[in-house]
Design a protein around this motif. Structure first.
Motif, PDB file in Angstrom:
ATOM      1  N   LEU A 120      -1.360  -5.348   7.123  1.00  0.00           N
ATOM      2  CA  LEU A 120      -0.662  -4.273   6.409  1.00  0.00           C
ATOM      3  C   LEU A 120      -0.883  -2.921   7.073  1.00  0.00           C
ATOM      4  O   LEU A 120       0.038  -2.099   7.154  1.00  0.00           O
ATOM      5  CB  LEU A 120      -1.136  -4.201   4.940  1.00  0.00           C
ATOM      6  CG  LEU A 120      -0.594  -5.264   3.996  1.00  0.00           C
ATOM      7  CD1 LEU A 120      -1.295  -5.174   2.643  1.00  0.00           C
ATOM      8  CD2 LEU A 120       0.911  -5.121   3.811  1.00  0.00           C
ATOM      9  N   ASP A 157      -4.764  10.085  -1.526  1.00  0.00           N
ATOM     10  CA  ASP A 157      -5.974  10.656  -2.119  1.00  0.00           C
ATOM     11  C   ASP A 157      -7.239  10.152  -1.424  1.00  0.00           C
ATOM     12  O   ASP A 157      -7.836   9.156  -1.827  1.00  0.00           O
ATOM     13  CB  ASP A 157      -6.006  10.306  -3.605  1.00  0.00           C
ATOM     14  CG  ASP A 157      -6.965  11.208  -4.370  1.00  0.00           C
ATOM     15  OD1 ASP A 157      -7.943  11.670  -3.754  1.00  0.00           O
ATOM     16  OD2 ASP A 157      -6.734  11.421  -5.554  1.00  0.00           O
ATOM     17  N   ASP A 206     -10.506  10.107  -3.664  1.00  0.00           N
ATOM     18  CA  ASP A 206     -10.671   8.923  -4.509  1.00  0.00           C
ATOM     19  C   ASP A 206     -11.185   7.730  -3.694  1.00  0.00           C
ATOM     20  O   ASP A 206     -11.975   6.927  -4.183  1.00  0.00           O
ATOM     21  CB  ASP A 206      -9.331   8.541  -5.162  1.00  0.00           C
ATOM     22  CG  ASP A 206      -9.187   9.133  -6.563  1.00  0.00           C
ATOM     23  OD1 ASP A 206      -9.982  10.023  -6.905  1.00  0.00           O
ATOM     24  OD2 ASP A 206      -8.285   8.689  -7.299  1.00  0.00           O
ATOM     25  N   MET A 264       0.844  -1.194   0.000  1.00  0.00           N
ATOM     26  CA  MET A 264       0.000   0.000   0.000  1.00  0.00           C
ATOM     27  C   MET A 264       0.879   1.243   0.000  1.00  0.00           C
ATOM     28  O   MET A 264       1.713   1.400   0.881  1.00  0.00           O
ATOM     29  CB  MET A 264      -0.889   0.028   1.247  1.00  0.00           C
ATOM     30  CG  MET A 264      -1.825  -1.147   1.348  1.00  0.00           C
ATOM     31  SD  MET A 264      -3.329  -0.906   0.411  1.00  0.00           S
ATOM     32  CE  MET A 264      -4.070  -2.527   0.637  1.00  0.00           C
ATOM     33  N   MET A 320      -4.520  -9.946   4.231  1.00  0.00           N
ATOM     34  CA  MET A 320      -3.427  -9.010   4.470  1.00  0.00           C
ATOM     35  C   MET A 320      -3.886  -7.625   4.898  1.00  0.00           C
ATOM     36  O   MET A 320      -3.066  -6.802   5.273  1.00  0.00           O
ATOM     37  CB  MET A 320      -2.577  -8.865   3.195  1.00  0.00           C
ATOM     38  CG  MET A 320      -1.947 -10.146   2.709  1.00  0.00           C
ATOM     39  SD  MET A 320      -0.810 -10.827   3.910  1.00  0.00           S
ATOM     40  CE  MET A 320       0.536  -9.664   3.724  1.00  0.00           C
ATOM     41  N   GLY A 321      -5.190  -7.338   4.824  1.00  0.00           N
ATOM     42  CA  GLY A 321      -5.662  -5.968   5.030  1.00  0.00           C
ATOM     43  C   GLY A 321      -5.265  -5.403   6.385  1.00  0.00           C
ATOM     44  O   GLY A 321      -4.592  -4.377   6.469  1.00  0.00           O
ATOM     45  N   GLU A 344      -0.375   4.429  -0.010  1.00  0.00           N
ATOM     46  CA  GLU A 344      -1.028   5.562   0.657  1.00  0.00           C
ATOM     47  C   GLU A 344      -1.860   5.040   1.816  1.00  0.00           C
ATOM     48  O   GLU A 344      -2.464   3.975   1.713  1.00  0.00           O
ATOM     49  CB  GLU A 344      -2.033   6.236  -0.301  1.00  0.00           C
ATOM     50  CG  GLU A 344      -1.488   6.755  -1.581  1.00  0.00           C
ATOM     51  CD  GLU A 344      -2.623   7.270  -2.469  1.00  0.00           C
ATOM     52  OE1 GLU A 344      -3.789   7.267  -2.031  1.00  0.00           O
ATOM     53  OE2 GLU A 344      -2.323   7.668  -3.597  1.00  0.00           O
ATOM     54  N   LEU A 388      -9.477   2.632   2.669  1.00  0.00           N
ATOM     55  CA  LEU A 388     -10.438   1.987   1.766  1.00  0.00           C
ATOM     56  C   LEU A 388     -10.555   0.496   2.084  1.00  0.00           C
ATOM     57  O   LEU A 388     -11.655  -0.061   2.172  1.00  0.00           O
ATOM     58  CB  LEU A 388      -9.982   2.192   0.311  1.00  0.00           C
ATOM     59  CG  LEU A 388     -10.760   1.459  -0.775  1.00  0.00           C
ATOM     60  CD1 LEU A 388     -12.217   1.868  -0.793  1.00  0.00           C
ATOM     61  CD2 LEU A 388     -10.131   1.708  -2.147  1.00  0.00           C
ATOM     62  N   ASP A 389      -9.409  -0.133   2.286  1.00  0.00           N
ATOM     63  CA  ASP A 389      -9.366  -1.571   2.538  1.00  0.00           C
ATOM     64  C   ASP A 389     -10.082  -1.939   3.839  1.00  0.00           C
ATOM     65  O   ASP A 389     -10.885  -2.872   3.890  1.00  0.00           O
ATOM     66  CB  ASP A 389      -7.885  -1.988   2.587  1.00  0.00           C
ATOM     67  CG  ASP A 389      -7.701  -3.483   2.441  1.00  0.00           C
ATOM     68  OD1 ASP A 389      -8.650  -4.162   2.012  1.00  0.00           O
ATOM     69  OD2 ASP A 389      -6.604  -3.971   2.755  1.00  0.00           O
ATOM     70  N   LEU A 397      -5.422   4.291   0.963  1.00  0.00           N
ATOM     71  CA  LEU A 397      -5.727   2.946   0.424  1.00  0.00           C
ATOM     72  C   LEU A 397      -5.994   1.970   1.565  1.00  0.00           C
ATOM     73  O   LEU A 397      -6.888   1.118   1.466  1.00  0.00           O
ATOM     74  CB  LEU A 397      -4.576   2.444  -0.443  1.00  0.00           C
ATOM     75  CG  LEU A 397      -4.358   3.165  -1.769  1.00  0.00           C
ATOM     76  CD1 LEU A 397      -3.097   2.648  -2.456  1.00  0.00           C
ATOM     77  CD2 LEU A 397      -5.548   2.997  -2.704  1.00  0.00           C
TER      78      LEU A 397
END
Lengths: 181, 123
Positions: free
Chosen positions: A72, A112, A115, A1, A68-69, A3, A9-10, A6
């Protein structure tokens, strides 16, 4: 990852899958600490699953044996000298909180966030989101329930609406000095 | 600076269009599905999703919906994009990037030509 947006989001995808009706995402930069907290009222986890949820070989998916979410996200926080905490109660919800040392050379950029929000809203699965972004004394809150009220029946998934939301979030984050994160 | 209240102009414009659209058959909707599990996100699925939204908006494709899915079990081929057109077999694109995503909308969805270069191959 690359960012932290991200990772957000995950992790919020987990809340959506847990059938949360409300997910509150706090991003707060103060002094030299960046705090990211994701709080949901989804199905939660029992103590046994919670105890092994940061293990990469724990997952709910059936296509593979790795997940992995959460590992990580934990790693991203701890490698800056920050902390990671996850609390959950079956039937009540889950809270994931990570802190990052802001000026650590190992800290990933926030990235971001607009996004990330567009990706979450683009496929409305009935979960509402509150994004609460605080930089020093400044604050910007985006609540999808307020947006839906203004939309008055027009779907939030309309691409034109999503483009508006993306611009609005970018402008507001910039105005509170969030783009430097 | 924009605030939520500024959405009103878009809302009023959309509301007139929606009446027309509700009369169309919902089964005619084309779905573009982007894998958005950890593997997809770390491989770049989010920029792909946003590029699809941009392209669908720019082309005014009101019968196309961009959605997310979980892991399809082919993590090393992420980002993966599936195109579901009613009455046709679904098409799976692999190793998609934002540029390919825009081509998929233009060539496959608008013009009906599958982007064969982006499909799974023996290599």
């Amino acid at each position: 990852m690359r960012e932290l947006a991200l990772n957000i989001l995950d992790i919020t995808e987990n809340s959506v899958k847990a059938k949360a009706s409300l997910v509150t995402v706090l991003v707060q930069a103060r002094n030299n600490t960046l705090t990211i907290r994701i709080e949901d009222d989804g199905c939660g986890m029992d103590a046994e699953f919670l105890a092994r949820v940061t293990d990469p070989f724990t997952t709910t998916r059936t296509t593979r044996k790795v997940g992995m979410g959460i590992p990580l996200f934990k790693m991203a926080a701890e490698m800056t000298g920050g902390t990671f905490d996850i609390r959950s109660e079956k039937g009540k919800g889950t809270t994931v909180e990570a802190t990052f040392v802001l000026d650590s050379i190992d800290r990933a950029p926030l990235g971001d966030l607009a996004d990330t929000v567009v990706t979450l809203l683009g496929d409305d699965k009935g979960t509402e989101f509150v994004f609460d972004i605080r930089v020093d004394g400044e604050k910007f809150v985006f609540d999808t329930r307020e947006l839906k009220k203004e939309l008055d029946g027009v779907s939030v998934t309309e691409p034109e609406v999503l483009l508006f939301v993306r611009d609005m979030i970018n402008e507001n984050i910039k105005s509170i000095g969030g783009e430097k994160l | 600076m924009k605030s939520i209240a500024d959405i009103k102009a878009i809302r009023d414009k959309m509301q007139s269009q929606i009446v027309l659209r509700d009369n169309q058959d919902a089964e005619q909707e084309i779905r573009i599905v982007v894998g958005m599990a950890t593997c997809g996100i770390s491989a770049g699925a989010r920029p792909v999703f946003n590029a699809l939204v941009d392209e669908v908006a720019a082309r005014n494709l009101h019968n196309v919906k961009v959605t997310r899915s979980g892991c399809l079990g082919m993590c090393k081929l992420e980002p993966i994009v599936e195109v579901h057109i009613p009455g046709e077999d679904p098409v799976t694109y692999v190793l998609v990037n934002p540029e390919k995503a825009k081509n998929i909308v233009a060539n496959h969805i608008v013009n009906g030509n599958i982007c064969k270069d982006y499909l799974i191959t023996n290599n």
